[in-house]
Design an enzyme around this catalytic site. Structure first.
Site, PDB file in Angstrom:
ATOM      1  NE  ARG A  84      23.560  36.600  26.418  1.00 40.44           N
ATOM      2  CZ  ARG A  84      23.106  35.997  25.320  1.00 40.44           C
ATOM      3  NH1 ARG A  84      21.833  35.813  25.155  1.00 40.44           N
ATOM      4  NH2 ARG A  84      23.925  35.590  24.393  1.00 40.44           N
TER       5      ARG A  84
ATOM      6  CG  ASN B 256      29.501  41.808  30.298  1.00 41.71           C
ATOM      7  OD1 ASN B 256      30.117  41.281  29.372  1.00 41.71           O
ATOM      8  ND2 ASN B 256      28.337  42.400  30.141  1.00 41.71           N
TER       9      ASN B 256
ATOM     10  CG  HIS C 251      37.923  38.901  24.947  1.00 38.99           C
ATOM     11  ND1 HIS C 251      37.326  40.074  25.336  1.00 38.99           N
ATOM     12  CD2 HIS C 251      37.154  37.891  25.459  1.00 38.99           C
ATOM     13  CE1 HIS C 251      36.242  39.797  26.041  1.00 38.99           C
ATOM     14  NE2 HIS C 251      36.116  38.484  26.131  1.00 38.99           N
TER      15      HIS C 251
ATOM     16  CD  GLU D 155      35.461  34.858  28.254  1.00 43.74           C
ATOM     17  OE1 GLU D 155      34.603  34.967  29.167  1.00 43.74           O
ATOM     18  OE2 GLU D 155      35.809  35.821  27.537  1.00 43.74           O
TER      19      GLU D 155
ATOM     20  CE  LYS E  55      25.422  39.123  23.920  1.00 49.19           C
ATOM     21  NZ  LYS E  55      26.455  39.927  24.616  1.00 49.19           N
TER      22      LYS E  55
ATOM     23  CE  LYS F 181      27.237  32.927  26.197  1.00 49.55           C
ATOM     24  NZ  LYS F 181      28.119  33.691  25.334  1.00 49.55           N
TER      25      LYS F 181
ATOM     26  NE  ARG G 249      11.748  39.529   4.964  1.00 50.12           N
ATOM     27  CZ  ARG G 249      11.146  39.050   3.875  1.00 50.12           C
ATOM     28  NH1 ARG G 249      10.834  37.776   3.788  1.00 50.12           N
ATOM     29  NH2 ARG G 249      10.853  39.864   2.897  1.00 50.12           N
TER      30      ARG G 249
ATOM     31  CD  GLU H 225      23.906  41.545  26.290  1.00 53.80           C
ATOM     32  OE1 GLU H 225      23.632  41.944  25.162  1.00 53.80           O
ATOM     33  OE2 GLU H 225      25.057  41.401  26.708  1.00 53.80           O
TER      34      GLU H 225
END
Ligand code: NAD
Ligand code: NAD
Ligand code: ZN
Ligand code: ZN
Lengths: 373, 373
Positions: free
Chosen positions: B250, B254, B274, B192, B150, B236, B128, B246
């Site tokens: 956030r 995108n 990407h 990015e 994430k 970031k 956990r 999010e």
């Protein structure tokens, strides 16, 4: 009519709603719609259950959700702890994908702790976490598994090794569904109820003592059952909201579990139900506490009488070897630096934690509480 | 010498530590020990990497951990996004079990975003949740994937569908490891970086404009690289600490990703990296913003010039059909009620979000930015 118990957490607070068990209350699972609406969830629901439980209660839950405007799909997982695997989780994922579940969609668990733990884990990890609701149908799930946000599955080599903390948005309990729960499962759940009486809630203990019988759903006064479930949920909610991530207080919930787990493990998790192991563990732990002069003999006897009244074992089966139990305690994952930690009652409703128990004392008590047949 | 960027969150705050890229700094990954000690982690570490990256940097990381008293085991996963699966996670679980990882043990990711996302997810779900540390080795992982918590893997039918939020205890960045990163990957990461300049940090944008070259590790002044990585991480960190889960802000990360993702998806995630998709997406989004009078043409041209200087594409490949892009936008999971949400720059360093873009306008711009060859 229902009782609402708020579970307050730094984030993700939620309510436990316990439907009235009074004989004339309208079929209570249908209150789901009233309880779910204020949560502002998306329209899509994935209901997860097992075939037996779905057969009894599935339709009424689905109908009520549909009447409330939800689009419901059902995913059934075969009954049993052996299906509490990552494999079953991937099947929930597939169902989630096929039904285009979104971040606002909800997974609902209708079942015992097995279904609840799995549905919670799938919800915790689908799209990095979507809402989920617990509708526990076993006594153990109502008073324990459904509350507190622990979710997960078993690894082939160990129980509950894979998991996450993910709080439900709602826990909806209808005690009347316990009417179809196998009696042995009912008793096993009662072990956790007795545990709350000993470690946390003296009034609950007194209610249990006043009851004529505790060993069978149909023999228990329905108002008492309501009280038992409510006070047990409150106890668990109190503890987990003071220690969400299991860093301290939550350890007291393991009262009776140290020796209980060892017995479960030594009997291959097949002969003995978890609650039965906990019952034996509480008897042993209580006895050790008495010998350490931490607990009164009289209180320990009152505890043991309750366990008996619930139709639970107060002796360890003859086949389970005391030395093997002591060995198993040493390898338990909760052991720190080789010291076994025990939770002991001090008076009824209050506990303490200690690692000052010698193997000799454990050995002495195990000899006393093991069946001599 | 290093720069420390604190990522402040309601719970689970942590630091990003960026080692100095100055030519005479001592081999920086060996600072790991100094950085890890104050975290009070258990003695056991599972290091996860891929064979190529481990070949370059594994030994120095392991040696340094062992010198600091850790017991280290290594688990390697084959290179590539196709291995970012639940199957690879179960192999990490097996390694965790074999090495008796405990709640206080640590998983360390040494690699690009693929290794980082998987290690993070395994750490999120073993017992956990156990501690984990990111040592990102690709530019994209340094400035993006390793920060923000994430974690996850792909489902056979969709990217990153399975995952969890789980914050690392430490992100340790040594920009000099970028010397072995394939140049095309370096450029993809630079997309990015440029994004942060446009949406958040005008000074970063100015630094990028002042650089002679941006298209190759060996051609970039090492102090500038240090600045670029540091400011990008800061950007970031700023955004995620204002919106951990999010729910709002956030989304601005995108920028360029709406159309970028559609292009990646239409080319089967194989031809286009990407970052390359994001580069094309920023060109298109910038152009749309100009036509809506939200952004100045001059600013858009400055952005496009940076993208070119980084060796990134400013045109959509001829084979990608505009109608197919528009179609894909409609089915994107971020679409709410059929409206595509776009992030647009207002000035350099500031953005806004709107769903007021007609398909006709998108069509017009796609025609302009698609390669006519
Ligand atoms: N998450 C937690 O905090 C937590 C706490 C305790 C236990 N658990 C987990 O819970 C599981 C045990 O839960 P359990 O005891 O509910 O087991 P279970 O889910 O297997 O249910 C026991 C049996 O009763 C049946 N059943 C359940 N409700 C019924 C009903 N109303 N009518 C007829 N049959 C019904 C089930 O199909 C099953 O056969 C274990 O996997 C354990 O690890 C989790
Ligand atoms: N978690 C997040 O917030 C987040 C954000 C963005 C992207 N991602 C994920 O990150 C992944 C992409 O990350 P990536 O671009 O780093 O891809 P990657 O991890 O596949 O790395 C790209 C390639 O570079 C190689 N490589 C990495 N570092 C190297 C080094 N120092 N020397 C030599 N070779 C090196 C890798 O082996 C790989 O072949 C995707 O799976 C994406 O979904 C996650
Ligand atoms: Zn229990
Ligand atoms: Zn990106």
């Amino acid at each position: 009519m229902y009782t609402r118990i708020p579970v307050k957490l730094p984030q993700d607070s939620y309510d436990i709603v316990i439907c009235s068990a009074a004989p004339h209350a309208r079929a209570s699972l249908s209150q789901l719609a009233d309880q779910i609406s204020p949560l502002n969830l998306g329209k899509k629901v994935l209901l997860v259950s097992n075939p037996q439980i779905y057969e009894y209660y599935g339709e009424s839950v689905v109908n009520c959700l549909m009447a409330a405007g939800f689009v419901v799909t059902t995913h059934l997982i075969p009954e049993g702890e052996i299906h509490k695997t990552l494999d079953s989780i991937t099947q929930i994922y597939d169902a989630a994908l096929e039904n285009y579940l979104e971040r606002s969609s909800t997974m609902i668990a209708l079942g015992g702790g097995v279904i609840g733990d799995m549905t919670g884990f799938a919800a915790a990890t689908w799209l990095r976490g979507i809402p989920f609701i617990q509708i526990p149908t076993s006594l153990l799930a109502m008073v324990d598994a459904a509350i507190g946000g622990k979710t997960g599955v078993n690894h082939p080599k160990g129980k509950n090794l894979i998991g996450a903390f993910h709080q439900p948005r709602l826990v909806l309990i209808d005690p009347t569904v316990l009417k179809t729960l196998p009696v042995r499962e009912f008793r096993a759940g009662m072990a956790e109820v007795i545990k709350y009486g000993v470690i946390w809630d003296q009034a609950l203990f007194n209610h249990l003592e006043a009851a004529e019988r505790l060993d069978n759903f149909s023999e228990i006064n329905q108002e008492l059952l309501q009280t038992i479930v409510t006070r047990s949920c409150q106890a668990k909610a109190d503890v987990v909201s003071k220690d969400e991530k299991e860093s301290g207080l939550r350890a007291i919930l393991n009262y009776g579990h140290t020796i209980g787990h060892a017995i479960e493990s030594l009997t291959g998790y097949s002969q003995i139900l978890h609650g039965e192991g906990v019952a034996m563990g509480m008897v042993a732990a209580g006895r050790i506490a008495v010998k350490l002069n931490m607990w009164s003999e009289q209180a320990a006897l009152r505890q043991d009488a309750l366990i008996k009244k619930a139709g639970l074992p107060t002796e360890i089966p003859a086949g389970v070897d005391a030395e093997a139990i002591i060995q198993t305690l040493q390898t338990d994952k909760k052991v720190k630096a080789g010291k076994v930690r025990f939770i002991f009652p001090q008076e009824i409703g209050t506990v303490t934690i200690t690692d000052q128990v010698t193997s000799d004392l454990i050995r002495e008590v195990l000899a006393e509480v093991t069946c001599q047949a």
